[in-house]
Design an enzyme around this catalytic site. Structure first.
Site, PDB file in Angstrom:
ATOM      1  N   CYS A 106       0.773  -1.163   0.015  1.00 33.13           N
ATOM      2  CA  CYS A 106      -0.146  -0.167   0.042  1.00 33.13           C
ATOM      3  C   CYS A 106       0.931   1.302   0.055  1.00 33.13           C
ATOM      4  O   CYS A 106       1.912   1.093   0.695  1.00 33.13           O
ATOM      5  CB  CYS A 106      -0.906  -0.066   1.280  1.00 33.13           C
ATOM      6  SG  CYS A 106      -2.080   1.425   1.371  1.00 33.13           S
ATOM      7  N   HIS A 148      -9.135  -4.074  -1.349  1.00 35.73           N
ATOM      8  CA  HIS A 148      -8.201  -3.198  -0.691  1.00 35.73           C
ATOM      9  C   HIS A 148      -8.641  -1.719  -0.780  1.00 35.73           C
ATOM     10  O   HIS A 148      -8.368  -0.957   0.241  1.00 35.73           O
ATOM     11  CB  HIS A 148      -6.959  -3.392  -1.286  1.00 35.73           C
ATOM     12  CG  HIS A 148      -5.736  -2.656  -0.617  1.00 35.73           C
ATOM     13  ND1 HIS A 148      -4.618  -3.294  -0.290  1.00 35.73           N
ATOM     14  CD2 HIS A 148      -5.751  -1.369  -0.987  1.00 35.73           C
ATOM     15  CE1 HIS A 148      -3.764  -2.179   0.007  1.00 35.73           C
ATOM     16  NE2 HIS A 148      -4.399  -1.095  -0.096  1.00 35.73           N
ATOM     17  N   GLU A 149      -8.695  -1.424  -2.018  1.00 33.84           N
ATOM     18  CA  GLU A 149      -9.107   0.083  -2.142  1.00 33.84           C
ATOM     19  C   GLU A 149     -10.267   0.528  -1.289  1.00 33.84           C
ATOM     20  O   GLU A 149     -10.252   1.686  -0.796  1.00 33.84           O
ATOM     21  CB  GLU A 149      -9.177   0.320  -3.441  1.00 33.84           C
ATOM     22  CG  GLU A 149      -7.836   0.295  -4.279  1.00 33.84           C
ATOM     23  CD  GLU A 149      -6.811   1.055  -3.863  1.00 33.84           C
ATOM     24  OE1 GLU A 149      -6.871   2.053  -3.215  1.00 33.84           O
ATOM     25  OE2 GLU A 149      -5.398   0.503  -3.911  1.00 33.84           O
ATOM     26  N   HIS A 152     -10.147   1.362   2.211  1.00 34.63           N
ATOM     27  CA  HIS A 152      -9.450   2.906   2.565  1.00 34.63           C
ATOM     28  C   HIS A 152     -10.539   3.654   2.925  1.00 34.63           C
ATOM     29  O   HIS A 152     -10.628   4.635   3.689  1.00 34.63           O
ATOM     30  CB  HIS A 152      -8.690   3.388   1.517  1.00 34.63           C
ATOM     31  CG  HIS A 152      -7.321   2.873   1.517  1.00 34.63           C
ATOM     32  ND1 HIS A 152      -6.395   2.945   2.490  1.00 34.63           N
ATOM     33  CD2 HIS A 152      -6.774   1.993   0.562  1.00 34.63           C
ATOM     34  CE1 HIS A 152      -5.306   2.279   2.162  1.00 34.63           C
ATOM     35  NE2 HIS A 152      -5.334   1.864   0.900  1.00 34.63           N
TER      36      HIS A 152
HETATM   37 NI    NI Z   1      -3.753   1.051  -0.033  1.00 34.46          NI
END
Ligand code: NI
Length: 184
Positions: A106, A148-149, A152
């Site tokens: 990341c 994953h995104e 966030h």
């Molecule tokens: Ni990330």
């Protein structure tokens, strides 16, 4: 001319907040922000994705792009490529309870990699910069990147999902000692 945006890194409390949806009528006003995010992502070399909170914008906005072959330092098999995608107010649902472990990295966690379990098959939806609605299915690495995104946007870094903390380490050590298949 888009400018590179300042990055937020692990440990900055702002990264752990839940980001706000973008109102339908405000989508068009994010064009410059997206241009700057794309510029920022590209200025970082071969990275896959960037979520708005990583550049201090606490809105539900993500960009990502999956090349046919990610960076050469990773021993990756070829995978589905996805052109640059701008996702506003993305949502995702697992289409199967099956999960698989895979390596992630990341931009907000420099020099590190770790192994995270993710759903293998998802459906996701989002609005684009024109306000058009899109729905896609994704498997494998593509599904991993979207998970994953989107994490966030809910204040979750991949490090918070690692079950076996011995898999978290410096990229140089992990790639030297493990067979690294994927990276986000
Ligand atoms: Ni990330």
């Amino acid at each position: 001319m888009p400018k590179a945006l300042p990055l937020l890194f692990i440990g900055n409390p702002a990264l752990y907040q839940i980001s706000e949806p973008i109102a339908q009528g405000e989508i068009a006003s994010y064009r410059d922000t997206v241009d700057s995010m794309v510029h920022t992502l590209e200025s970082l070399g071969e990275r896959i994705g960037l979520a708005a909170p990583q550049v201090g914008i606490f809105k539900r906005l993500v960009i990502f792009k999956i090349p046919q072959r990610p960076h050469g330092r990773y021993k990756t098999q070829s995978q589905e490529s996805v052109p640059l995608t701008v996702m506003i107010n993305p949502t995702l649902t697992a289409l199967s309870p099956e999960q698989e472990e895979g390596w992630e990295a990341c931009i907000s966690v420099p020099h590190m990699m770790g192994k995270v379990s993710r759903y293998t098959h998802i459906r996701y939806s989002f609005y684009d910069l024109e306000g058009a609605f899109h729905e896609r299915e994704a498997v494998g690495f593509h599904a991993r990147v979207v998970q994953h995104e989107c994490d966030h946007l809910d204040g979750i870094l991949y490090t918070m999902r690692i079950k076996d903390m011995t898999t978290l380490g410096l990229e140089t050590e992990i790639t030297a000692h493990h067979r690294v298949g994927t990276i986000a």
